[in-house]
Enzyme design. Structure first.
Site, short mmCIF file in Angstrom:
data_model
loop_
_atom_site.label_atom_id
_atom_site.label_comp_id
_atom_site.label_asym_id
_atom_site.label_seq_id
_atom_site.Cartn_x
_atom_site.Cartn_y
_atom_site.Cartn_z
N VAL A 11 -8.47 9.08 19.31
CA VAL A 11 -9.06 7.81 19.78
C VAL A 11 -9.84 8.05 21.09
CG1 VAL A 11 -8.53 5.51 20.69
CG2 VAL A 11 -7.29 6.37 18.70
N LYS A 248 -5.35 -0.29 -3.20
CA LYS A 248 -5.23 0.88 -4.07
C LYS A 248 -3.78 1.31 -4.13
CE LYS A 248 -9.58 2.99 -3.00
NZ LYS A 248 -9.56 3.43 -1.61
N CYS A 257 -0.60 6.19 12.13
CA CYS A 257 -0.66 4.80 12.60
C CYS A 257 0.26 3.84 11.83
CB CYS A 257 -2.09 4.30 12.54
SG CYS A 257 -3.22 5.39 13.40
C1 UGA Z 1 -5.42 2.79 10.30
C2 UGA Z 1 -6.22 1.47 10.33
O1 UGA Z 1 -6.93 1.33 9.10
C3 UGA Z 1 -7.18 1.46 11.51
O2 UGA Z 1 -7.84 0.19 11.57
C4 UGA Z 1 -6.38 1.66 12.80
O3 UGA Z 1 -7.23 1.71 13.92
C5 UGA Z 1 -5.64 2.99 12.70
O4 UGA Z 1 -4.76 2.96 11.56
C6 UGA Z 1 -4.83 3.13 13.98
O5 UGA Z 1 -3.93 2.34 14.19
O6 UGA Z 1 -5.23 3.93 14.82
P1 UGA Z 1 -5.90 5.27 9.43
O7 UGA Z 1 -4.44 5.53 9.68
O8 UGA Z 1 -6.89 6.25 9.92
O9 UGA Z 1 -6.33 3.86 10.06
O10 UGA Z 1 -6.08 5.21 7.86
P2 UGA Z 1 -6.32 4.12 6.72
O11 UGA Z 1 -7.63 4.34 6.10
O12 UGA Z 1 -6.03 2.76 7.20
O13 UGA Z 1 -5.20 4.57 5.66
C7 UGA Z 1 -3.82 4.60 6.00
C8 UGA Z 1 -3.00 5.02 4.81
O14 UGA Z 1 -2.97 4.01 3.81
C9 UGA Z 1 -3.49 6.29 4.10
O15 UGA Z 1 -2.37 7.10 3.81
C10 UGA Z 1 -4.12 5.79 2.82
O16 UGA Z 1 -4.07 6.72 1.77
C11 UGA Z 1 -3.25 4.57 2.54
N1 UGA Z 1 -3.93 3.57 1.69
C12 UGA Z 1 -5.02 2.91 2.16
C13 UGA Z 1 -3.41 3.26 0.43
O17 UGA Z 1 -2.39 3.83 -0.02
N2 UGA Z 1 -4.03 2.30 -0.31
C14 UGA Z 1 -5.13 1.64 0.12
O18 UGA Z 1 -5.64 0.77 -0.62
C15 UGA Z 1 -5.64 1.95 1.40
#
Ligand code: UGA
Length: 428
Positions: A11, A248, A257
C-alpha cells in the site's frame, strides 16, 4: 506538496509512487535494509503490475526518494502511515508497528503537520491515537483517517480510478489539504468522522467477504439440488442491487486483507460486547470451502496417501506473487497431512511459497511438468495460463483415475469429461 509515506509495503509504495506521479515531492520511509536497497536500485520488492515501471520513472525524475531515517520526515507537509497491521493468533489487530512509529514521530515533528492513517486500524483507534500520542506532541499534528481500497494486481488502476476517497477527520484545514493532494483523482471525496472512516474499511472488506461466502454456500446447495452455480451467479449478479462482482464461487477468499480484516472485525465486535454471528459464519464457510475440496479429492481417489496431486496456482489470486492466506497453502497442508505427494506450479509465486513450504512440496517450472505422473490436478488460482492448457496432452501425462478439481469453475467441464477426466467443480 512534500509528502512522506512511512512503510514501503504494497500500500505504501503504491501511495508514494502515486503521489509522486502527480508531481509531489515524496519521501518513502522503509526500515528493512534489504527492501531499501532494492527500492533505491529502482527494483520493486514485490510484484504489482506496472509498479516497477512507475517507480523507475519517479526516481529518474527525482520525484521520489527513500530513506530509513524517520527523522527526515520532520519538514514534510503531510505524513502517511502505511505500516502493517497483521492479525494476532486470537484475531486481534496488532498495532505495534503503528505505535512504534508514533512514539518516535511525536518527538521528531517540530512544525505543524498533517498525519494521515492509511493502515487498516480498528474503529476507535484514531481517537485513541490522538489522546495517547498527539495531544502531548511539541507541535500541532492534525490527524486524519484515509483508508485504502487497493486490490493486489489492480493497485495502480484502483489508485488512479477509485470509487471514492474517504477522509475521516474534523480539522478543516487538513481536510482541504488532503483534498488538494488528491485533486488529480476524479472520484467523490467523502468527509466523515475518524471512527466512521475506519469502519468503512472494515465494513467494505467484510461485505465483499460475505458476498463470497454467500455465493459459496449457494454453490454448495447447487451441487446438492443439481443446479449450476455459474449460471445461477451470472443471473443473480444481473440484478443491479446485487451486482455481478465478487460472486465467483471457489475455494474461498485468501490474501493479506479479507482473512485478517474479517477476523479483526469479529474480534472488535466481541471486545465491544457485540456478537457478530453473520461474520462468524462468513469466516467458517470460507475455511469449509478448502476442507470440502480436500474431502472430495480423498473420496475421488479413495484416499490420497501416497498419491501424487498437482497443484496449479499458489498465489491467493491471479496477478500477484502473494501467497498469504492462499487457499493453495491450506489445501497443501491438509493433503500433506493425509500423506499425499504434492507437486506445485505457479507463474509468479513459487519463490514465496518455497519460503513457507520448503522441500515438503515438489515445485515445477511449468504446468506440464507439474501434472506429470499425478493422479489428480487441482486448479487453485485462475491464472490465464491455465485456461489455455492442452488437456489432451495432460491426460497422456497423468495417472489413473485422471481427476481434475476445478477450484475456480473456469475449465470446460464437458470437454474434460469427454476427454476421459473425472471432473469436479464447485457447485456445478
Ligand atoms: C481486497 C479488497 O478487494 C480491496 O478493496 C482492499 O483494499 C484490499 O483487500 C485491502 O484491504 O487492502 P485483495 O485482497 O487484493 O483486495 O483481493 P480481492 O481481489 O478483493 O480478492 C480477495 C480474495 O477473494 C481472493 O482470494 C479472490 O480469489 C477471492 N474472490 C474474489 C473470490 O473467491 N470470489 C470472488 O468473486 C472474488
Amino acid at each position: 506538496m512534500r509528502v512522506a509515506v512511512i512503510g514501503m509495503g504494497y500500500v505504501g509504495l503504491v501511495t508514494a509512487c502515486g503521489f509522486a506521479s502527480f508531481g509531489h515531492n515524496v519521501l518513502g520511509i522503509e526500515k528493512d535494509p534489504e527492501k531499501l536497497i532494492k527500492l533505491r536500485q529502482k527494483v520493486c520488492p514485490f510484484y504489482e503490475e506496472g509498479l516497477n515501471e512507475l517507480l523507475n520513472a519517479m526516481i529518474s525524475k527525482g520525484f521520489i526518494n527513500f530513506s530509513s531515517d524517520l527523522n527526515s520526515v520532520n519538514n514534510f507537509d503531510i505524513i502517511f502511515i502505511t505500516v502493517g497491521t497483521p492479525s494476532l493468533p486470537n484475531g486481534q489487530v496488532d498495532l505495534s508497528q503503528i505505535y512504534e512509529v508514533l512514539h518516535k514521530l511525536v518527538n521528531i515533528l517540530k512544525k505543524p503537520t498533517t498525519l494521515v492513517m492509511k493502515s487498516t486500524v480498528p474503529p476507535g483507534t484514531g481517537l485513541k491515537i490522538r489522546r495517547r500520542f498527539l495531544r502531548n506532541a511539541d507541535t500541532r499534528i492534525a490527524y486524519l483517517s484515509n483508508p485504502e481500497f487497493l486490490r493486489e494486481g489492480n493497485a495502480l488502476k484502483d489508485w488512479y480510478h477509485p470509487d471514492r476517497i474517504i477522509i475521516g477527520g474534523e480539522d478543516n484545514k487538513a481536510i482541504e489539504q488532503i483534498k488538494e493532494l488528491y485533486k488529480d483523482i476524479n472520484a467523490p471525496k467523502i468527509v466523515m468522522g475518524i471512527t466512521s472512516a475506519e469502519m468503512v474499511k472494515y465494513a467494505s472488506n467484510a461485505f465483499l467477504a460475505t458476498k463470497i461466502s454467500f455465493i459459496n454456500e449457494i454453490a454448495n446447495l447447487c451441487e446438492i439440488v443439481g443446479a449450476d452455480i455459474n449460471e445461477v451467479a451470472q443471473a443473480v449478479g444481473m440484478d443491479k442491487r446485487i451486482g455481478a462482482e465478487f460472486l465467483k464461487a471457489g475455494l474461498g477468499y485468501g490474501g493479506s486483507c479479507f482473512p485478517k480484516d474479517t477476523k479483526g472485525l469479529e474480534y472488535i465486535s466481541l471486545f465491544n460486547g457485540h456478537n457478530f454471528n453473520l461474520l462468524k459464519a462468513v469466516i467458517e464457510v470460507n475455511f469449509k470451502q478448502r476442507l470440502k475440496a480436500v474431502k472430495k479429492l480423498i473420496s475421488a481417489l479413495q484416499g490420497v496417501s501416497g498419491k501424487c496431486i498437482a497443484i496449479l496456482g499458489l498465489a491467493f489470486k491471479p496477478g500477484t506473487d502473494d501467497v498469504r492466506e492462499s487457499p493453495a497453502l491450506d489445501i497443501i497442508s491438509l493433503l500433506l497431512n493425509e500423506g499425499a505427494i504434492i507437486k506445485a506450479y505457479d507463474p509468479l509465486a513459487i519463490e514465496n511459497a518455497l519460503n513457507i513450504l520448503g522441500n515438503k512440496v515438489i515445485f515445477s517450472s511449468n504446468p506440464y511438468e507439474c501434472v506429470k505422473d499425478s493422479h489428480a490436478v487441482i486448479l487453485v488460482t485462475e491464472w490465464t495460463e491455465f485456461l489455455k492448457l492442452n488437456w489432451s496432452t495432460i491426460k497422456l501425462q497423468m495417472r489413473s483415475p485422471f481427476v481434475i478439481f476445478d477450484g475456480r469453475n473456469v475449465l470446460n467441464k464437458s470437454q474434460l469429461i469427454s476427454l476421459g477426466f473425472q471432473y469436479y467443480g464447485i457447485g456445478r
